[in-house]
Design an enzyme around this catalytic site. Structure first.
Site, PDB file in Angstrom:
ATOM      1  CE  LYS A  30      25.477  60.811  22.325  1.00  0.00           C
ATOM      2  NZ  LYS A  30      24.649  61.623  23.075  1.00  0.00           N
ATOM      3  CB  CYS A  44      34.845  75.175  23.680  1.00  0.00           C
ATOM      4  SG  CYS A  44      34.951  75.718  22.030  1.00  0.00           S
ATOM      5  CD  GLU A  64      35.102  74.399  30.083  1.00  0.00           C
ATOM      6  OE1 GLU A  64      34.739  73.050  30.516  1.00  0.00           O
ATOM      7  OE2 GLU A  64      35.146  74.592  28.810  1.00  0.00           O
ATOM      8  CD  GLU A  68      38.560  70.250  18.376  1.00  0.00           C
ATOM      9  OE1 GLU A  68      39.120  71.087  19.363  1.00  0.00           O
ATOM     10  OE2 GLU A  68      39.308  70.268  17.329  1.00  0.00           O
TER      11      GLU A  68
HETATM   12  P1  NAD Z   1      29.651  66.317  27.914  1.00  0.00           P
HETATM   13  O1  NAD Z   1      31.206  65.461  27.867  1.00  0.00           O
HETATM   14  O2  NAD Z   1      29.035  65.895  29.091  1.00  0.00           O
HETATM   15  O3  NAD Z   1      28.794  65.385  26.738  1.00  0.00           O
HETATM   16  C1  NAD Z   1      29.110  65.753  25.358  1.00  0.00           C
HETATM   17  C2  NAD Z   1      28.495  64.750  24.488  1.00  0.00           C
HETATM   18  O4  NAD Z   1      28.994  63.443  24.927  1.00  0.00           O
HETATM   19  C3  NAD Z   1      26.871  64.658  24.911  1.00  0.00           C
HETATM   20  O5  NAD Z   1      26.213  64.081  23.682  1.00  0.00           O
HETATM   21  C4  NAD Z   1      26.753  63.410  25.608  1.00  0.00           C
HETATM   22  O6  NAD Z   1      25.411  62.936  25.619  1.00  0.00           O
HETATM   23  C5  NAD Z   1      27.724  62.514  25.315  1.00  0.00           C
HETATM   24  N1  NAD Z   1      28.159  61.329  26.245  1.00  0.00           N
HETATM   25  C6  NAD Z   1      27.990  61.386  27.404  1.00  0.00           C
HETATM   26  N2  NAD Z   1      28.568  60.213  28.077  1.00  0.00           N
HETATM   27  C7  NAD Z   1      29.239  59.651  27.041  1.00  0.00           C
HETATM   28  C8  NAD Z   1      29.921  58.570  26.870  1.00  0.00           C
HETATM   29  N3  NAD Z   1      30.011  57.554  27.904  1.00  0.00           N
HETATM   30  N4  NAD Z   1      30.641  57.838  25.825  1.00  0.00           N
HETATM   31  C9  NAD Z   1      30.119  58.701  24.589  1.00  0.00           C
HETATM   32  N5  NAD Z   1      29.429  59.832  24.625  1.00  0.00           N
HETATM   33  C10 NAD Z   1      29.057  60.334  25.751  1.00  0.00           C
HETATM   34  O7  NAD Z   1      29.862  67.744  27.442  1.00  0.00           O
HETATM   35  P2  NAD Z   1      28.786  68.718  27.563  1.00  0.00           P
HETATM   36  O8  NAD Z   1      28.468  69.248  28.878  1.00  0.00           O
HETATM   37  O9  NAD Z   1      27.801  68.618  26.717  1.00  0.00           O
HETATM   38  O10 NAD Z   1      29.430  70.072  26.815  1.00  0.00           O
HETATM   39  C11 NAD Z   1      30.446  71.027  27.527  1.00  0.00           C
HETATM   40  C12 NAD Z   1      31.735  70.875  27.275  1.00  0.00           C
HETATM   41  O11 NAD Z   1      32.207  70.661  25.924  1.00  0.00           O
HETATM   42  C13 NAD Z   1      32.911  71.653  27.944  1.00  0.00           C
HETATM   43  O12 NAD Z   1      33.842  71.333  28.630  1.00  0.00           O
HETATM   44  C14 NAD Z   1      33.171  72.514  26.658  1.00  0.00           C
HETATM   45  O13 NAD Z   1      34.338  73.344  27.043  1.00  0.00           O
HETATM   46  C15 NAD Z   1      33.448  71.408  25.694  1.00  0.00           C
HETATM   47  N6  NAD Z   1      33.345  71.933  24.376  1.00  0.00           N
HETATM   48  C16 NAD Z   1      34.825  71.962  23.729  1.00  0.00           C
HETATM   49  C17 NAD Z   1      34.474  72.482  22.318  1.00  0.00           C
HETATM   50  C18 NAD Z   1      35.803  72.480  21.550  1.00  0.00           C
HETATM   51  O14 NAD Z   1      35.898  72.692  20.254  1.00  0.00           O
HETATM   52  N7  NAD Z   1      37.224  72.206  22.121  1.00  0.00           N
HETATM   53  C19 NAD Z   1      33.330  73.204  21.654  1.00  0.00           C
HETATM   54  C20 NAD Z   1      32.354  73.164  22.481  1.00  0.00           C
HETATM   55  C21 NAD Z   1      32.366  72.428  24.073  1.00  0.00           C
END
Ligand code: NAD
Length: 471
Positions: A169, A278, A375, A244
């Protein structure tokens, strides 16, 4: 054309759709099918019924399938790269969309070459005991919007390599390259129907993934709050989790460092993908005597970098990926300015169209500013002055996150010793945000659970099952 879900090997349209916005223009890039909980349930059912057959497929056949997928991505690189730029904003060239597609190919090939052989733990006159790693089952992958294709590959490839089946997803901001990838793989018949499915959906679909009784494992890359929510909801079904999550990586430049030879890796380690990575450097600690020189050098470097629509040749940095991110970064810089930060480059939001925020260098930053504490995930580097190395190390380690961190200095041995004191999943020396498919990556503290890449990452898609034989 409406981008479709893939369920049990076939494209699936939905009653409702949504528009994916091109962040360089603010206009629609494409229309996308909006999945529901019942679409998710159908995808999980397909993955569940495909699992026994795929798990029993000979290991070499699964490795061959990954290499065929890598060939397929290469053959469709131009289309996938264009979709990435249009949905996410990163430029085609530089370390942008072409680089992301190249990375997807590289990661897939390396993962094809990994394997986990059974280990003999005891073998004597009385008994033989072996450790086997079996595929965990149906895996749900939930991905963010910053590196949509690459992170999808990081989740999908180890799972199917080891014999799991997958429902992915993607983020609603950036579903296009993922849906296209899954459609291409299924249309080419590389995997049996149901092994790799893709759905879209809102938080309700996300919540259903977390609690679904037929999903065995979730690999999630995204923010800490969403990670916590998934973990809470996954508790009753005891799902295996790889999380992650976010970071706020510190970099420390040692006193007296001549940064002229380090400025390019320092820039890309901070600003790759407009800082929306990230493991980008997001807080820069500089000795108080060097702040002026380092700040000026960085400001001069960023001012020469072409920023603009990623589809136009020559641009190296694109817009921020969406309006939410644009507003967040703008507000954080305003907070820093109000609390006394000095702007050496950038520092004010562009009027648009699109979500462009200029490359920004701030000095005079403190731990009380949002841009240091949280962040920011954008085109900003806050510079914080320190007096002693101990003070810098303690400030770097002071947050609840620990994804990456780096130390920069002309004496590599000295920098390496200091790097060992940093609390982060990866400690870099004279580099930052450098990843490799043969090197495990993960976070410590609140930055996550588990690792990705290499055999270590592959193990996360398995359960340990012991075979104990009396002789
Ligand atoms: P987010 O948590 O808003 O969304 C991530 C995903 O989760 C999306 O697909 C979203 O639709 C889904 N989601 C939203 N609500 C949900 C729920 N209730 N249940 C399950 N899934 C749900 O994050 P984002 O804004 O898309 O991404 C940015 C963040 O990701 C930053 O904090 C970044 O640091 C982190 N990130 C971490 C890594 C790593 O490897 N550690 C890599 C890339 C990004």
């Amino acid at each position: 054309m409406t981008f479709a879900l893939t369920i049990n090997g076939k494209p699936a349209q939905t009653a409702e759709t949504f528009e994916v916005i091109n962040p360089a223009t603010g206009d629609s890039a494409a229309t996308c099918a909006l999945g529901t909980v019942s679409d998710l349930d159908a995808a999980v059912a397909a993955a569940r019924s495909a699992f026994p057959g795929w798990a029993a497929t000979p290991d070499q056949e699964r490795a061959d399938a990954l290499n065929k997928i890598a060939d397929l991505i290469e053959a469709n690189a131009a289309e996938l790269s264009t979709l990435i730029t249009q949905e996410q904003g990163k430029p085609q060239t530089g370390p942008g969309a072409n680089f992301e597609v190249g990375g997807a190919v590289g990661w897939t090939r390396v993962t094809a070459g990994l394997s986990l052989e059974p280990e003999v733990l005891i073998d004597n006159d009385e008994e033989r005991v072996e450790l086997h790693r079996e595929p965990v089952g149906v895996v749900a992958s939930i991905t963010p919007w910053n590196w949509p294709l690459m992170i999808g590959i990081w989740h999908i490839m180890p799972a199917i390599r080891i014999g799991c089946t997958v429902v992915i997803k993607p983020s609603p901001y950036t579903p296009l390259s993922t849906l296209k990838l899954v459609e291409l793989i299924n249309a080419a018949g590389i995997l049996p129907p149901g092994v790799l499915n893709a759905v879209t959906g809102d938080a309700e679909v996300g919540d259903r993934i977390s609690s679904h009784p037929d999903i065995d494992k979730i690999t999630f890359t995204g923010s800490i709050p969403t990670g916590r929510r998934i973990m809470e909801r996954a508790g009753p079904t005891l799902k295996k989790l790889t999380l992650e999550l976010g970071g706020n990586d510190a970099g420390i430049i040692l006193p007296g460092t001549d940064i002229s030879t380090l400025i390019e890796p320092l820039f890309w380690g901070t600003f790759i993908n407009a800082g929306q990575t990230c493991s980008c450097l997001k807080r820069l600690y500089v000795h108080e005597d060097d702040v002026e020189t380092v700040g000026a050098a960085l400001a001069e470097f960023v001012s020469a970098i072409p920023v603009g629509d990623g589809m136009q040749e020559g641009n190296l940095i694109g817009p921020l990926s969406n309006e939410m991110q644009f507003k967040k970064v703008s507000a954080m810089v305003e907070d820093a300015k109000a609390k006394g930060a000095k702007v050496l480059a950038g520092g004010s939001a562009s009027d648009g169209p699109g979500y462009f925020y200029p490359l920004t260098v701030l000095t005079g930053c403190t731990a009380e500013m949002d841009v240091v504490r949280d962040e920011q995930f954008g085109t900003v580097v806050p510079i914080i002055a320190y007096k002693t190395i101990d003070e810098a190390v303690s400030a770097a380690n002071s947050l609840e996150v620990g994804l990456g961190a780096s130390v920069w200095g002309n004496d590599t041995a000295e920098a390496t010793e200091i790097a060992k004191q940093l609390q982060a999943g990866t400690r870099w020396v004279n580099r930052h945000a450098v990843l490799n498919p043969t090197v495990p990556m993960g976070g410590v503290k609140q930055s996550g659970i588990g690792v990705e890449f290499s055999e270590e990452g592959l193990r996360e898609y398995t359960t340990v099952q012991v075979l104990s034989i009396a002789k």
